[in-house]
Design a protein around this motif. Structure first.
Motif, mmCIF file in Angstrom:
data_model
loop_
_atom_site.group_PDB
_atom_site.id
_atom_site.type_symbol
_atom_site.label_atom_id
_atom_site.label_comp_id
_atom_site.label_asym_id
_atom_site.label_seq_id
_atom_site.Cartn_x
_atom_site.Cartn_y
_atom_site.Cartn_z
ATOM 1 N N LEU A 153 0.699 -1.272 0.152
ATOM 2 C CA LEU A 153 -0.014 0.147 -0.078
ATOM 3 C C LEU A 153 0.867 1.117 -0.087
ATOM 4 C CD1 LEU A 153 -2.680 -0.933 2.519
ATOM 5 C CD2 LEU A 153 -2.991 -0.893 0.120
ATOM 6 N N ARG A 156 2.426 1.675 -3.447
ATOM 7 C CA ARG A 156 1.162 2.107 -4.285
ATOM 8 C C ARG A 156 1.163 3.507 -4.287
ATOM 9 N NH1 ARG A 156 -4.137 -0.486 -3.479
ATOM 10 N NH2 ARG A 156 -2.992 -2.463 -4.480
ATOM 11 N N ALA A 157 0.999 4.077 -3.238
ATOM 12 C CA ALA A 157 0.699 5.446 -2.904
ATOM 13 C C ALA A 157 1.966 6.518 -3.154
ATOM 14 C CB ALA A 157 0.657 5.824 -1.343
ATOM 15 N N THR A 158 3.277 5.815 -2.936
ATOM 16 C CA THR A 158 4.389 6.494 -3.503
ATOM 17 C C THR A 158 4.454 6.445 -4.870
ATOM 18 O OG1 THR A 158 5.503 5.669 -1.460
ATOM 19 C CG2 THR A 158 6.967 6.629 -3.262
ATOM 20 N N ALA A 161 2.076 9.004 -6.514
ATOM 21 C CA ALA A 161 2.336 10.511 -6.303
ATOM 22 C C ALA A 161 3.574 10.718 -7.412
ATOM 23 C CB ALA A 161 2.998 10.648 -4.815
#
Length: 179
Positions: A153, A156-158, A161
């Protein structure tokens, strides 16, 4: 990565070894600390390759200090490396951050900057995972282990962005806007 970072920081301004080591540590953080046993031999190699020179300056207290200056050949080597980073410089996050830290030195070359960013975009657009079930990548939703799910997770967020930033910066470069 070390050579690129040394040349990049010296492109910014001349530094003595201690200052350079502090700058390198700030860029690489705790992940890859730079020891004197690594830094000074690298400096000597760059000096013997004609990419930097040492100049003696008076010390603030007593002993003279050796300040490192980038040569024209060093500047050219830095710019060449920024134009065509190694595949590992594109795929390894720490090495990628080193490229990004100095990519501005290709000012006046938005096409070269964009080409490097497109390589990273292509790399990030390939499906990948840290964990596999045989040959099949396992996504966060399938992960029973909460810690591995956390890794996925966060990644995925990194990545999301970074993809947003890459696309916006590429648009700016393509439209002639300052990035």
């Amino acid at each position: 990565m070390l050579k690129l970072a040394i040349l990049g920081f010296l492109h910014d301004r001349p530094l003595h070894g201690y200052q350079l080591r502090r700058h390198l540590a700030a860029l690489t953080g705790h992940v890859r600390p730079i020891s004197d046993g690594t830094l000074y031999p690298a400096i000597k190699r760059l000096e013997s390759d004609g990419l930097l020179v040492r100049e003696t300056e008076p010390g603030s207290a007593a002993a003279p200090r050796h300040t490192l200056h980038l040569t024209d050949a060093g500047r050219a080597a830095l710019l060449d490396r920024l134009r065509t980073p190694d595949d590992l410089d594109i795929s390894d996050e720490n090495r990628w951050f080193t490229v990004l830290a100095f990519l501005r030195h290709l000012h006046g070359e938005p096409n070269a900057q964009a080409a490097v960013l497109r390589r990273r975009l292509a790399f990030l657009s390939e499906p990948a995972s840290f964990f596999y079930d045989g040959e099949r990548p396992v996504g966060a939703e399938e992960m029973d282990d909460p810690f591995r799910r956390g890794i996925l997770l966060i990644a995925r967020a990194t990545t999301g962005a970074e993809l947003t930033w890459l696309r916006a910066t590429l648009l700016d470069l393509e439209n002639g806007l300052p990035s």
